[in-house]
Design a protein around this motif. Sequence first.
Motif, PDB file in Angstrom:
ATOM      1  N   ASN A   1     106.932 -20.334 -20.586  1.00 48.59           N
ATOM      2  CA  ASN A   1     106.129 -20.106 -19.196  1.00 48.59           C
ATOM      3  C   ASN A   1     107.502 -19.713 -19.086  1.00 48.59           C
ATOM      4  O   ASN A   1     108.667 -19.433 -20.090  1.00 48.59           O
ATOM      5  CB  ASN A   1     105.834 -22.159 -18.633  1.00 48.59           C
ATOM      6  CG  ASN A   1     107.410 -23.118 -19.660  1.00 48.59           C
ATOM      7  OD1 ASN A   1     108.510 -22.487 -19.368  1.00 48.59           O
ATOM      8  ND2 ASN A   1     107.236 -24.513 -19.687  1.00 48.59           N
TER       9      ASN A   1
ATOM     10  N   SER B   1     110.264 -19.114 -15.449  1.00 48.50           N
ATOM     11  CA  SER B   1     109.999 -19.610 -14.330  1.00 48.50           C
ATOM     12  C   SER B   1     111.192 -18.224 -12.785  1.00 48.50           C
ATOM     13  O   SER B   1     111.162 -17.433 -14.040  1.00 48.50           O
ATOM     14  CB  SER B   1     111.173 -20.700 -13.820  1.00 48.50           C
ATOM     15  OG  SER B   1     112.314 -20.467 -13.836  1.00 48.50           O
TER      16      SER B   1
ATOM     17  N   ALA C   1     108.884 -24.088 -13.467  1.00 47.21           N
ATOM     18  CA  ALA C   1     107.751 -23.039 -14.766  1.00 47.21           C
ATOM     19  C   ALA C   1     105.848 -23.221 -14.024  1.00 47.21           C
ATOM     20  O   ALA C   1     105.427 -23.867 -13.933  1.00 47.21           O
ATOM     21  CB  ALA C   1     108.266 -23.310 -16.032  1.00 47.21           C
ATOM     22  N   GLN C   2     106.173 -21.782 -14.518  1.00 44.59           N
ATOM     23  CA  GLN C   2     104.543 -21.560 -14.700  1.00 44.59           C
ATOM     24  C   GLN C   2     104.218 -21.013 -16.185  1.00 44.59           C
ATOM     25  O   GLN C   2     105.263 -20.435 -16.699  1.00 44.59           O
ATOM     26  CB  GLN C   2     104.101 -21.164 -13.597  1.00 44.59           C
ATOM     27  CG  GLN C   2     104.246 -20.936 -12.139  1.00 44.59           C
ATOM     28  CD  GLN C   2     103.491 -22.372 -12.070  1.00 44.59           C
ATOM     29  OE1 GLN C   2     102.328 -22.649 -12.068  1.00 44.59           O
ATOM     30  NE2 GLN C   2     103.928 -23.209 -11.105  1.00 44.59           N
ATOM     31  N   SER C   3     103.502 -21.249 -16.780  1.00 49.06           N
ATOM     32  CA  SER C   3     103.026 -20.551 -18.013  1.00 49.06           C
ATOM     33  C   SER C   3     102.730 -19.435 -17.918  1.00 49.06           C
ATOM     34  O   SER C   3     102.266 -18.888 -16.947  1.00 49.06           O
ATOM     35  CB  SER C   3     101.064 -21.024 -18.503  1.00 49.06           C
ATOM     36  OG  SER C   3     101.167 -23.203 -18.856  1.00 49.06           O
ATOM     37  N   TYR C   4     103.418 -18.391 -19.541  1.00 57.85           N
ATOM     38  CA  TYR C   4     103.286 -17.403 -19.387  1.00 57.85           C
ATOM     39  C   TYR C   4     102.192 -16.720 -19.068  1.00 57.85           C
ATOM     40  O   TYR C   4     101.030 -16.755 -19.938  1.00 57.85           O
ATOM     41  CB  TYR C   4     104.260 -16.716 -19.976  1.00 57.85           C
ATOM     42  CG  TYR C   4     104.100 -15.251 -20.595  1.00 57.85           C
ATOM     43  CD1 TYR C   4     104.753 -14.317 -19.409  1.00 57.85           C
ATOM     44  CD2 TYR C   4     103.533 -14.543 -21.950  1.00 57.85           C
ATOM     45  CE1 TYR C   4     105.002 -13.178 -19.849  1.00 57.85           C
ATOM     46  CE2 TYR C   4     103.187 -13.126 -21.298  1.00 57.85           C
ATOM     47  CZ  TYR C   4     104.368 -12.364 -20.800  1.00 57.85           C
ATOM     48  OH  TYR C   4     104.097 -11.173 -20.646  1.00 57.85           O
TER      49      TYR C   4
ATOM     50  N   CYS D   1     112.412 -17.353 -18.692  1.00 53.49           N
ATOM     51  CA  CYS D   1     110.912 -17.610 -20.215  1.00 53.49           C
ATOM     52  C   CYS D   1     111.678 -18.124 -21.178  1.00 53.49           C
ATOM     53  O   CYS D   1     112.993 -18.163 -21.693  1.00 53.49           O
ATOM     54  CB  CYS D   1     109.890 -16.129 -20.007  1.00 53.49           C
ATOM     55  SG  CYS D   1     109.771 -15.641 -19.127  1.00 53.49           S
TER      56      CYS D   1
END
Length: 878
Positions: free
Chosen positions: A370, A372, A378-381, A398
């Motif tokens: 993930n 941010s 954080a978000q999933s890549y 990441c």
Amino acid sequence: MCEKAMTGAATRVVVSVLTACAAALWSATAGVAAPLSPIAITPSSGCGLLTAYTAGTGLPAWSGPAPSCGTGTFTLAFNQGNTPPAGTLSQGVRTAGSALSQAWRLTGVPDGARMGYQISAPPGITINQVVYDDSQLQNIANGRGWIGFTYWNGGTAPVHTNGTAVDASASGPSLDGNLNTPYWGIELRCVQSLCSWPGLIQLDHITVEASEAQGPSIAPVADPSSLWAQTGHWIWNAPGNAWSVPVTGADSSGVCSLGLQVGTSAPIADPSLPPPNDISWQECQPTSWTAAVDTRDYISGAGQLPVALQATNAAGLSNAPVSETLNVDNDPVTVSLSTPEDPNPTVWVNHAVAVDATPSTGPSGLGGMNCSVDGAAAQSYPAGGLTVNGDGVRTVSCTAWNNAVDPQGAHNSGTSSVSLHIDEAPPVLSLAPVNANDPTALVADTSDSESGVAGGSVEMAPAGTGSWTSVPATFTGSQLLAHFNDAGLDGPYSFKVTSCDNVGNCASTTRTVMLPARAAAISRVSVQTMPTARCNGAPAKSVATAARAGTASQGFSTVLQSGRSLLRVARNDMFRSAPTPARPPVSAGNVFATGSAAVLLGRSRHDPRAVSTALTRRSRRAAAKPGRSCNRSTVAPTADARVGYGRPVTLHGLLMSSAGLPIAGQPVAILTAPDNGSSAFTQTAAVTTGSDGSWIATLPPGPSRIIEASYPGSPTILPATGSATVITPAKIVLTSVTPDRTPWGSTVRITGRVLGGYIPASSKLLRLDLGIVGIPGLSKIQGIPNVSPDGAFTTTYKFARYQGVVRFWLEVSSLAEADFPFSPSHSRRWVVTVGVPAPTHVRHRRARHGHRRSAVNRRLARREKHPQVHRSGPARRR
């Protein structure tokens, strides 16, 4: 009990009453038999291994704790009747004897009453042999009702009357000498209706041999966070974050050693186990222990890690195998970040940036990743990459992780960050107010919080036209500064200021200004005095000076002497030479058509009075009278003036505003250019205006010049330029005319030089003028072909063949040429006497020594060579 040897090894147990047995020593190594060691039953402690009991019809059970053996011999005895037992017989069983004594004091010991001690082995331990000796017996098997015997599982044996009982197994049912029993006891029993006599069995020591058939039991503690529970999973641990392995172990003889075998390294041993003791069947204790395993001590990267539990008991037996193999992935997890659209993220760009993240893991594989932005959640890549937009320094982080977990359940992970410099906003730009003290200045405040301001530009155009012209500007880091030139401009003008940052974002603002923004100025220059505070009323006169009186008499004398010969020469062949190309042919008629020539050539030519009047007549030239001219503060004098050759020029100037106010203390540059059409201006002088705006400057001698007094202007006043022209006549010097006395028909050679330079190339600059001395208006023009670049010239003239003696004058004049910066002028005249042949001896002398000039021509030559010496008055015409 001390630990014994390997599985199946025998152990001897010795009960000693008189002396204390030394503590049993045990040393065992897995797989190696240990030497036999006894269990010591001593009066102080060993009796704890024995169980004392009483039994019989109507008898209560033994009460209280197991009796201590005390400090004396080990004795089994019952009281007889109400007679207390002897003190020496009651030690060791005093409590029990006292209880029996209280119960049976009046009635004695009935049939079936019994008293004894029993040794019971713990589960898993088998008693093989018991040896006792040195017994003392009283009333045993002697007919007084008492018997003594040993017993075990499946057999008994009497105590011999001689008190020297041997191995009980010898009289038992086991033929191989192995009791193979979990217990063994010795008992004193009443076998008649009433035993009134005391019975006694006194033992010195007992030796017990036992064996253990199985090793200890050991097992890991059920714990999800234990290393042992990770079989089938990938594990890792950071340095210093070891895995725990909690285990428990138990055994009848105790767990004497406990360890964890990891890989092929030396086992990890439990350092907390106490040393074995020799006063218990369980020489070693049951244990619980937690081992710590740092997988990096065995596998720095990734691989399989075998783990096994190991333990031994007092018999030296090992546990059954307990092992497993773990998958370890200590390989680092990394993330590589790239920005394909931004080769250097440390440099500012003005567009969104795509970030590509590439993880790298060990054999456990990628667990996830993930990212941010700027510390946000954080978000999933995303599969297509991460796009970042917005102004400022944007930090992208990441994190990728694998499938391996540490003791806390956390995955091994790696993080990478990149800082992006994105600037999509133009600079902030604003124009400062107009400064009254500097109205042609443009000041723009500008800033950019991201990439910074790189610079900018300033343009101007007539309002509404869009015809922009660049204005030079400078950037100070926070301001754009420019000055526009409003000279010659009139009306509204638009100014556009543009500021750009380092990535190309630009902002513009405009302002309309009415021009000129500065006040007008007037610059005047003249070679005359410059009035500043009044009107100039009286015009200056310019009247030609009358000829000198002596000229007329000299000319008249010449005419009289020449007589008719002179007139004949003038009327006939004197002017037959070729005219100059630049002039029409000249004849006597058109030369002497008017003025004095008419008298000399007409009927009055024989009248001396008329001739004298004609020769002395001069035309007067009066300058036109200028009218009165007034300015509010000054009258401009004539801008053009004539200055003699070789004379300095004194300039007078005035600088004032359009309102007529003097401009003091300002610089004025004096520029000059030769008046030859070249416009090659150079600065000749620099002055500063006085309090009344005036200035004075002196220029060195030179050619005819165009003079400009240039005021550069100031922040509040426009530039101004005044001009004037200085007209300087050419300077022509005759250096020789040879010979100056010659007969008719001879040729004279004329040489000279044009001074001052600026000789134009390929031009007909000069002409030769010829006339008769004393006869005004009688002259002839003869062209001169060329003048060299240094001004030198040479020409010849041939006289016709006549009679008489005539004095001719010769002079060289310059013509008006546009590329020659001198006004037309002529040299001084040179006199040549024609018609007088030189005497023979003179001719010879001339041949030897060269031509000798006449006294008149010598004086003329000196004057031409050194004109400054002869400036006291006008030259006399000869």
